[in-house]
Design a protein around this motif. Structure first.
Motif, PDB file in Angstrom:
ATOM      1  N   ILE A  64       0.838  -1.209   0.000  1.00  0.00           N
ATOM      2  CA  ILE A  64       0.000   0.000   0.000  1.00  0.00           C
ATOM      3  C   ILE A  64       0.867   1.251   0.000  1.00  0.00           C
ATOM      4  O   ILE A  64       0.621   2.179  -0.776  1.00  0.00           O
ATOM      5  CB  ILE A  64      -0.966  -0.011   1.205  1.00  0.00           C
ATOM      6  CG1 ILE A  64      -1.998  -1.126   1.035  1.00  0.00           C
ATOM      7  CG2 ILE A  64      -1.648   1.348   1.367  1.00  0.00           C
ATOM      8  CD1 ILE A  64      -2.806  -1.439   2.287  1.00  0.00           C
ATOM      9  N   SER A  68       0.231   3.384  -3.345  1.00  0.00           N
ATOM     10  CA  SER A  68      -0.863   4.329  -3.126  1.00  0.00           C
ATOM     11  C   SER A  68      -0.415   5.786  -3.094  1.00  0.00           C
ATOM     12  O   SER A  68       0.598   6.114  -2.475  1.00  0.00           O
ATOM     13  CB  SER A  68      -1.567   4.014  -1.799  1.00  0.00           C
ATOM     14  OG  SER A  68      -2.100   2.730  -1.839  1.00  0.00           O
ATOM     15  N   ALA A 127      -8.050  -1.195  -0.047  1.00  0.00           N
ATOM     16  CA  ALA A 127      -6.876  -0.774  -0.815  1.00  0.00           C
ATOM     17  C   ALA A 127      -7.062  -1.054  -2.308  1.00  0.00           C
ATOM     18  O   ALA A 127      -6.692  -0.231  -3.152  1.00  0.00           O
ATOM     19  CB  ALA A 127      -5.617  -1.452  -0.290  1.00  0.00           C
ATOM     20  N   LEU A 131      -7.970   2.556  -3.496  1.00  0.00           N
ATOM     21  CA  LEU A 131      -6.634   3.106  -3.725  1.00  0.00           C
ATOM     22  C   LEU A 131      -5.993   2.553  -4.982  1.00  0.00           C
ATOM     23  O   LEU A 131      -4.918   2.989  -5.368  1.00  0.00           O
ATOM     24  CB  LEU A 131      -5.730   2.813  -2.519  1.00  0.00           C
ATOM     25  CG  LEU A 131      -6.192   3.371  -1.167  1.00  0.00           C
ATOM     26  CD1 LEU A 131      -5.324   2.818  -0.032  1.00  0.00           C
ATOM     27  CD2 LEU A 131      -6.196   4.891  -1.177  1.00  0.00           C
TER      28      LEU A 131
END
Length: 136
Positions: A64, A68, A127, A131
């Protein structure tokens, strides 16, 4: 009489036999002494384990934090941890000394294996969907 305490995690048939033998050997004597045995049946809930924690930090948060971007910024694993713990963490009530009842986020170190698994699943779904994280 000292308090009698034994746990029998029923992982295999021989443990069941040991439990039955223990009750047979002690139930009558404990009742005669005015301290009957109490049997409580529950499923075992262990605290989250190191494998789960390694996966959370070494794979989920790492991926992440690398993939992200939010408003043109990337964030550290620690920031993502706090963010997701506030979003998906288990909450519990706590009574303060002055009597006030508050709701606080339970530390991830206090989560059970099941709670932690659910927590990670929620992070993975969020996520990916929000994201754009691609899990490999």
């Amino acid at each position: 009489m000292t308090a009698l305490y034994r746990e029998f995690p029923l992982r295999n048939p021989s443990v069941w036999l040991a439990l039955v033998a223990f009750v047979k050997a002690n139930a009558a004597a404990c009742m005669d002494l005015g301290h009957p045995l109490r049997v409580i049946v529950t499923s075992e809930e262990k605290k989250r384990n190191t494998e789960q924690n390694k996966r959370l930090w070494g794979y989920l948060y790492k991926t992440i934090s690398e993939q992200s971007w939010v408003d043109g910024k990337q964030f550290s694993k620690d920031v993502w941890h706090e963010h997701f713990a506030r979003m998906f963490g288990v909450c519990e009530e706590m009574i303060l000394p002055d009597g006030e009842i508050i709701t606080r986020r339970k530390s991830t170190t206090e989560m059970t294996v099941g709670e932690f698994a659910d927590f990670m699943t929620q992070i993975e779904v969020y996520a990916a969907q929000e994201l754009g994280v691609e899990w490999l």
